[in-house]
Design an enzyme around this catalytic site. Sequence first.
Site, PDB file in Angstrom:
ATOM      1  N   ASP A   1       5.318  31.002  78.930  1.00 42.00           N
ATOM      2  CA  ASP A   1       6.603  30.254  78.584  1.00 42.00           C
ATOM      3  C   ASP A   1       6.847  29.248  79.256  1.00 42.00           C
ATOM      4  OD1 ASP A   1       9.742  31.240  77.024  1.00 42.00           O
ATOM      5  OD2 ASP A   1       9.719  29.847  78.376  1.00 42.00           O
TER       6      ASP A   1
ATOM      7  N   LYS B   1       9.223  33.884  65.167  1.00 39.29           N
ATOM      8  CA  LYS B   1      10.624  33.468  64.446  1.00 39.29           C
ATOM      9  C   LYS B   1      10.533  32.056  63.887  1.00 39.29           C
ATOM     10  CE  LYS B   1      13.804  32.378  68.039  1.00 39.29           C
ATOM     11  NZ  LYS B   1      14.688  32.906  68.911  1.00 39.29           N
TER      12      LYS B   1
ATOM     13  N   GLY C   1      11.953  37.644  78.924  1.00 31.74           N
ATOM     14  CA  GLY C   1      11.038  38.588  79.036  1.00 31.74           C
ATOM     15  C   GLY C   1      11.507  39.806  78.231  1.00 31.74           C
TER      16      GLY C   1
ATOM     17  N   TRP D   1      11.199  40.709  75.188  1.00 36.01           N
ATOM     18  CA  TRP D   1      10.138  41.052  74.012  1.00 36.01           C
ATOM     19  C   TRP D   1       8.891  41.750  74.936  1.00 36.01           C
ATOM     20  CZ3 TRP D   1       8.899  38.245  68.998  1.00 36.01           C
ATOM     21  CH2 TRP D   1       9.929  38.249  68.352  1.00 36.01           C
TER      22      TRP D   1
ATOM     23  N   ASP E   1       3.347  25.090  78.787  1.00 34.83           N
ATOM     24  CA  ASP E   1       3.474  24.567  77.479  1.00 34.83           C
ATOM     25  C   ASP E   1       2.616  25.134  76.655  1.00 34.83           C
ATOM     26  OD1 ASP E   1       3.843  23.108  75.042  1.00 34.83           O
ATOM     27  OD2 ASP E   1       4.590  21.312  76.106  1.00 34.83           O
TER      28      ASP E   1
ATOM     29  N   ASP F   1       8.591  34.399  69.756  1.00 38.59           N
ATOM     30  CA  ASP F   1      10.139  34.092  69.658  1.00 38.59           C
ATOM     31  C   ASP F   1      10.214  32.651  70.023  1.00 38.59           C
ATOM     32  OD1 ASP F   1      12.417  35.051  68.984  1.00 38.59           O
ATOM     33  OD2 ASP F   1      12.806  35.959  70.932  1.00 38.59           O
TER      34      ASP F   1
END
Length: 197
Positions: free
Chosen positions: A71, A152, A51, A53, A89, A112
């Site tokens: 997440d 990312k 958490g 970010w 998911d 991320d």
Amino acid sequence: MAVYNRKDSYYKKAKQEGYKSRAAYKLKELNTKYKIIKNGYKVLDCGAAPGGWSQVALEIVSDKGFVVGVDLNPITGINNKNFISIAGDFTTDEILNQVLNVCPLYDAVISDIAPHTIGIRDADHTNSLELVEKVYDFTIKTLKKGGSFLFKLFEGEGRKGLVERLKKDFKDVRIIKPDATRQGSMEIYIAALNKVN
Ligand SMILES: C[S@@+](CC[C@H](N)C(=O)[O-])C[C@H]1O[C@@H](n2cnc3c(N)ncnc32)[C@H](O)[C@@H]1O
């Protein structure tokens, strides 16, 4: 030696300042440079646990905006009425529909998201690219015109094709290695700024 000092300094700083991850400093650095998130924004944070970010994004959007964090692992301990946590998911329609039900159009998408790494660069890159492409496909549908997408990627040969595609959808595309990234890490961040349509 320098590597561990640097790693320790971000880790300690995160603990002291109440951030859930050292990754929080990567987003701070990237957002200071590229203004991906602004006050009042509706932000989607993909691969958000634990958490860090989301905490940084919540500070930036203030009470006027909100953050949706998705997440596989539940995100706990962020007590902010402007934070919506979705556990599941991101590659499934069920979770994508939940994200859309909260908000059909976001001002910024940050990701991320990362696969479990196995230490084989090509495989880690391929798995990372697969996840990123899923997030990208969703972002194209749910990010407003003029909005930005930060994500990312584990470096590899698929990066070039991905950047070419991004350049068609966004006015400006930047590739960055933040200071808070550990030395030797294969992660890079790509900021796709100002969505064309
Ligand atoms: C590096 S961590 C994110 C750290 C986070 N940005 C922070 O600041 O705390 C990457 C996350 O991606 C998540 N992830 C990987 N695959 C996912 C998927 N298919 N759907 C949702 N989350 C996923 C992992 O569970 C992990 O928590």
